[in-house]
Motif scaffolding. Structure first.
Motif, mmCIF file in Angstrom:
data_model
loop_
_atom_site.group_PDB
_atom_site.id
_atom_site.type_symbol
_atom_site.label_atom_id
_atom_site.label_comp_id
_atom_site.label_asym_id
_atom_site.label_seq_id
_atom_site.Cartn_x
_atom_site.Cartn_y
_atom_site.Cartn_z
ATOM 1 N N GLU A 64 32.538 -29.197 11.489
ATOM 2 C CA GLU A 64 31.273 -28.696 12.025
ATOM 3 C C GLU A 64 31.179 -28.981 13.525
ATOM 4 O O GLU A 64 30.755 -28.118 14.309
ATOM 5 N N GLU A 245 30.109 -19.274 14.013
ATOM 6 C CA GLU A 245 28.752 -19.561 13.529
ATOM 7 C C GLU A 245 28.729 -19.626 12.005
ATOM 8 O O GLU A 245 28.094 -20.506 11.415
ATOM 9 N N GLN A 249 27.897 -22.990 9.575
ATOM 10 C CA GLN A 249 26.934 -23.020 8.486
ATOM 11 C C GLN A 249 27.602 -23.408 7.170
ATOM 12 O O GLN A 249 27.031 -24.165 6.361
ATOM 13 N N LYS A 252 28.072 -27.064 7.097
ATOM 14 C CA LYS A 252 26.781 -27.718 6.878
ATOM 15 C C LYS A 252 26.415 -27.660 5.404
ATOM 16 O O LYS A 252 25.944 -28.662 4.829
ATOM 17 N N ASP A 253 26.622 -26.494 4.788
ATOM 18 C CA ASP A 253 26.333 -26.354 3.358
ATOM 19 C C ASP A 253 27.229 -27.284 2.535
ATOM 20 O O ASP A 253 26.772 -27.877 1.541
#
Length: 304
Positions: A64, A245, A249, A252-253
């Motif tokens: 990330e 991007e 995400q 992050k998930d």
């Protein structure tokens, strides 16, 4: 005569008391920390799952962070590429003019804009120098210097390697373009224009001579092609931005999933922990009373 022996009962009561104390201590720890234990021993057979999940979580955090850094660079690179495209658009507009009086001033302004865009920096590093990010990719700063070069390729000093970043287990993205790849054609046009201006058919005048008009019309086609290629690079940069991007995400998930899984294994339910604590207190109290009563047993109690 009846033989009264309390040794075995007392020993058993003492063991019960010690177990009750241990249970109360563990229940108190769970209630105060919210965890099943201070280390992996507290989760028993699921310790291996916890260890693997923590490793995966650390890796997801690293990916990330890489995506965040890459996204920042690609955003800055997009701005520089659009500035380059705008400068080429200004050159294209200048070449459509029939007034040769100010054409070279407009072309010069366009050239400076293109050079500044190609020498753009992000966090102190030159974005279009490849792996030589401490060196300006362009060796020239004026049209005169460009025209004096034997070949247009000498105007570039970037490396041949584009910087890449790993943003997932199996995904590497290119986060930097090479000045020589995106600007050789347009610099070739600038070089030909500067050479023409300094040659026997220059300088440009108003009205332009037939030779000058023919040169401008012919070179305009090259400029249009070069601009289209740069616009294509802008588009590819946008694709990379979207990919980075999306990866950010996804990481992050993944972190949220892993954190949740680890919490499910490590954390205790507050209500259940409170119930266990209260139960352990009650058991300890009963065990203590039992032990106390047994240690106070005496023959006098039976002889009275």
């Amino acid at each position: 005569m009846t033989r009264i022996s309390t040794s075995g009962a007392t020993q058993s009561a003492l063991l019960d008391l010690m177990r009750a104390q241990q249970s109360l201590f563990q229940a108190q720890q769970e209630l105060s920390t919210g965890k099943k234990g201070n280390d992996l021993k507290g989760v028993g057979y699921q310790a291996e799952t916890i260890a693997a999940s923590r490793t995966a979580l650390s890796r997801a955090l690293s990916f990330e962070e890489a995506a965040i850094r890459s996204g920042s660079r690609l955003d800055a690179q997009n701005v520089a590429l659009e500035r380059l495209s705008d400068s080429v658009g200004e050159l294209r507009s200048a070449m459509t003019s029939k007034d040769g009086t100010f054409i070279m001033q407009e072309i010069t302004d366009s050239f400076y804009g293109a050079i500044n865009a190609l020498n753009s920096q992000h966090l102190g590093s030159y974005m279009f120098s490849g792996t030589r990010d401490d060196t300006k990719p362009m060796t020239v700063s004026t049209l005169t210097e460009l025209a004096a070069l034997p070949v247009v390729g000498d105007a570039f000093q970037n490396s041949d390697l584009e910087p890449t970043v790993q943003i997932d287990q199996n995904t590497n993205v290119t986060v930097g373009r090479l000045a020589s790849d995106i600007a050789t054609d347009i610099m070739a046009s600038f070089k030909r224009i500067a050479e023409f201006e300094a040659g026997p058919n220059g300088p440009f005048v108003d009205p332009m001579t037939d030779v000058q008009q023919a040169f401008v019309i012919g070179e305009l086609q090259n400029i249009v092609a070069a601009q289209d290629a740069i616009i294509s690079v802008v588009g590819m940069n946008g694709v990379m931005q979207a990919q980075v991007e999306s990866s950010q995400q996804s990481q992050k998930d993944r972190q949220n999933f892993l954190i949740g899984m680890i919490k499910d294994i490590e954390d205790v339910d507050p209500a259940e922990a409170a119930t266990r604590f209260q139960t352990a207190q009650n058991v300890l109290e009963v065990s203590a009373k039992t032990f106390a009563s047994l240690t106070q047993v005496s023959l006098l109690n039976y002889l009275r």
